[in-house]
Design a protein around this motif. Structure first.
Motif, short mmCIF file in Angstrom:
data_model
loop_
_atom_site.label_atom_id
_atom_site.label_comp_id
_atom_site.label_asym_id
_atom_site.label_seq_id
_atom_site.Cartn_x
_atom_site.Cartn_y
_atom_site.Cartn_z
N HIS B 7 0.85 -1.19 0.00
CA HIS B 7 0.00 0.00 0.00
C HIS B 7 0.88 1.24 0.00
N GLY B 8 0.52 2.20 -0.80
CA GLY B 8 1.28 3.45 -0.82
C GLY B 8 0.46 4.54 -1.47
N ARG B 9 1.15 5.59 -1.84
CA ARG B 9 0.47 6.69 -2.53
C ARG B 9 1.10 6.88 -3.90
N ASN B 14 5.01 2.45 -5.90
CA ASN B 14 4.36 1.21 -5.45
C ASN B 14 4.43 0.11 -6.50
N PRO B 46 -4.20 7.00 -2.73
CA PRO B 46 -3.82 5.66 -2.28
C PRO B 46 -3.76 4.67 -3.46
N THR B 48 -2.65 0.49 -4.47
CA THR B 48 -2.36 -0.85 -3.97
C THR B 48 -1.69 -1.65 -5.08
N ILE B 72 3.69 -1.17 3.89
CA ILE B 72 2.95 0.09 3.87
C ILE B 72 3.94 1.23 3.70
N ASP B 74 3.29 4.46 3.40
CA ASP B 74 2.90 5.70 4.06
C ASP B 74 2.12 5.33 5.31
N LEU B 77 -1.63 5.54 5.93
CA LEU B 77 -2.55 4.60 5.28
C LEU B 77 -3.01 3.49 6.22
N VAL B 80 -6.49 3.94 7.00
CA VAL B 80 -7.47 3.96 5.90
C VAL B 80 -8.19 2.62 5.88
N VAL B 83 -7.07 -1.29 4.51
CA VAL B 83 -5.64 -1.52 4.30
C VAL B 83 -5.16 -2.78 5.04
#
Lengths: 390, 191
Positions: B7-9, B14, B46, B48, B72, B74, B77, B80, B83
């Motif tokens: 998971h990231g932005r 990612n 976000p 994935t 992960i 960030d 997250l 969120v 996640v």
């Protein structure tokens, strides 16, 4: 050589191995990476070809048509709305018997707008007179792209290689990319008898009166029907050279004596296969993967389905007001069997909805409850429907 | 087969992280599969991505619903919805954070391993891109694949100064976590 490649990158490399002389395309998600990678191969001097940037998919297909008509091997690729925008040209390409290969990175059609995968776009041009091949994984995408040129040029028919957007185009996986020598041996240099040549002028695309139109259509239909044998022959030749059985009209896996079968197209094949093998408490079943949708492999399908009592057809497209597209054709094809299987037809994975491993058990349970006897949406979530529809 | 969810932005690399991890598996003679679950593609949103690693060809193409590990990129997250969903019992969570793992873990009621990947990347790469440092820490924790296979995977994607800096980064990152702590969790599922 085995490599870990993103699907789009692998497809671009496969196209490059076929030495196209003209590539013309307009970017659209999820096709974009294919053309970006081809563009890089041209910029790096790996591929010597004319890369034509155009202002629309209509032009992309038109340039590719003209390039082949002028005697060049050509390539284009698109998705979704792009396929629709080029659809007028697609009918012209096939009617003019232009041996072009294109990739359709399958994506849903708007509205509602979706960038994600289903197969509505290629199904919408089902009747465009092209050969349509569907790939289960990126190895098939590579192999069938190369086979597509051989098939197209033998049949003088265009071939659309359909790969599920994101699920294949954006998936990195391990695959075997053949070397240039092998592809050169498999695919002779491009030769087109009817090429436009100022020294030997011919007319192409002229008005055809009612006296000859039916015969032209008959000829086109026969060419598509006869391409079935060429597709199988090409599959065998490819297998002889690479050891890989990728291509052909359809594939059958699982239990040969099964009374239950499931038929799919494209990238849900592997998920279904794994789910079926893991489900030991259900009755044995076989998996039929339709690789060619046009020509429709009627006889091969009858052979694969004889002995089945029930056949579940899962498809990622819909003919609103009728139901399944593939399911209807499968029912019609099997109706001439002495004891045709009962066909259950479901849509799954529309607009990018995930097709999980449980799809198999869900399909079996639905069939037991007699769902899909006409047509149903297997992964419909009734709670997400507008209230007035309930 | 080991299933991993990242998971990231948008902008944190990612998809590159997922591709690198699957390529690392290939470099080690195994099969790897990686793909993104794109939303609208834009920086900061976000994102994935999914990775599978196996000794056998990987056939399933569905999303990873029950990962053995979460990476992960960030820390925010973690809060969120969705996640942490589906993480297998005994599975590991590796988070990019400068805070201690115990402190973050306490907030979400799970055991968490933390690595200050962004400041580390800022110092060594000159950019706060956390992905390669997290991958190195992940490989050290799980001993799933050798670090030199990651170096080979990086060499297929980067060259020159970027490759050199990343090689230094992953060496340092791998030394910042307890080696083999997640070894059991990575073998239980039988890659």
């Amino acid at each position: 050589m085995k490599q870990a490649l993103e699907g789009s990158q692998a497809i671009a490399r496969a196209v490059s191995l076929c030495r196209p002389q003209v590539v013309s395309a307009y970017p659209i998600t999820p096709q974009t990476h294919i053309v970006e990678n081809l563009s890089r191969l041209v910029a790096d001097g790996v591929l010597d070809c004319e890369l034509v940037s155009v202002e629309s998919e209509f032009s992309a297909a038109s340039v590719a048509l003209g390039a082949v008509a002028a005697g060049s091997r050509a390539y284009t690729a698109s998705s979704s709305q792009g396929i629709l925008l080029m659809s007028e040209v697609l009918f012209n390409i096939s009617g003019l018997r232009i041996p072009l290969v294109m990739t359709c990175a399958n994506r849903a059609l708007a509205a509602p707008l979706s960038i994600w995968n289903d197969q509505q776009d290629s199904m919408a041009v089902r009747d465009a007179g092209w050969i349509q091949l569907y790939c289960a994984d990126n190895q098939e995408a590579v192999d069938m792209t190369i086979q597509a040129y051989r098939i197209a040029e033998r049949c003088e028919l265009p071939v659309m290689v359909c790969v599920d957007g994101f699920t294949l185009t954006h998936t990195l996986e391990v695959l075997d990319l053949p070397d240039q020598q092998l592809v050169d041996a498999f695919l002779p240099a491009f030769h087109f008898d009817r090429k436009l040549d100022p020294a030997n002028p011919i007319s192409v695309g002229t008005l055809v009166s009612p006296e000859f139109f039916t015969e032209a259509r008959y000829d086109h239909h026969q060419a598509l029907l006869q391409s079935a044998e060429i597709i199988e022959q090409t599959r065998r030749e490819w297998q002889d050279m690479t050891g890989r059985d990728t291509g052909g009209l359809l594939g059958v896996a699982g239990d040969a004596d099964a009374r239950v079968g499931v038929l799919v197209l494209g990238s849900i094949t592997g998920t279904l296969q794994e789910a079926m093998e893991a489900s030991t408490d259900t009755e044995p079943a076989c998996l039929i993967t339709l690789r060619a949708f046009r020509p429709f492999p009627e006889q091969a399908l009858r052979d694969a389905c004889s002995g089945l009592e029930r056949l579940i057809v899962l498809e990622r497209a819909l003919s609103p007001g009728a139901g399944g597209i593939v399911g209807s054709e499968v029912r019609a094809a099997l109706s001439s069997l002495d004891r045709p299987p009962r066909v259950f037809n479901f849509s799954v994975g529309l607009g990018g909805r995930d097709v999980p491993l449980e799809t198999w058990s869900r399909a079996l349970a639905a069939v037991a409850g007699n769902a899909g006897a006409g047509f149903d949406m297997l992964d419909l979530e009734p709670s997400r429907l507008p209230q007035e529809a309930l | 087969m080991i299933e991993i969810r990242i998971h990231g932005r948008g902008g944190q690399g990612n998809v590159v992280a997922a591709y690198l991890l699957a390529t690392t598996a290939f470099e080690d003679g195994r099969y790897g599969q990686a793909f993104p679950n794109f939303g609208a593609e834009r920086r900061g949103a976000p994102v994935t991505a999914f990775v599978r690693i196996s000794g056998q060809p990987i056939r399933r193409r569905c999303q990873v619903i029950e990962p053995a590990f979460l990476i992960i990129q960030d820390e925010a997250l973690l809060h969120v919805e969705g996640v942490l969903d589906g993480l297998q019992p005994g599975g590991g969570i590796l988070v990019n954070s400068s805070r201690p793992g115990e402190e973050i873990g306490g907030l979400i009621g799970r055991e968490v391993m933390a690595l200050p990947a962004s400041p580390l990347a800022s110092r060594i790469l000159g950019r706060p891109v956390p992905n390669t440092a997290l991958l190195a820490a992940f490989l050290a924790l799980t001993e799933l694949l050798p670090i030199d296979a990651l170096v080979r995977a990086l060499a297929g994607r980067f060259r020159g100064k970027v490759l050199d800096a990343n090689s230094r980064l992953i060496e340092e990152a791998a030394g910042m976590v307890p080696v083999g702590q997640w070894k059991e969790a990575s073998s239980e599922t039988g890659a």
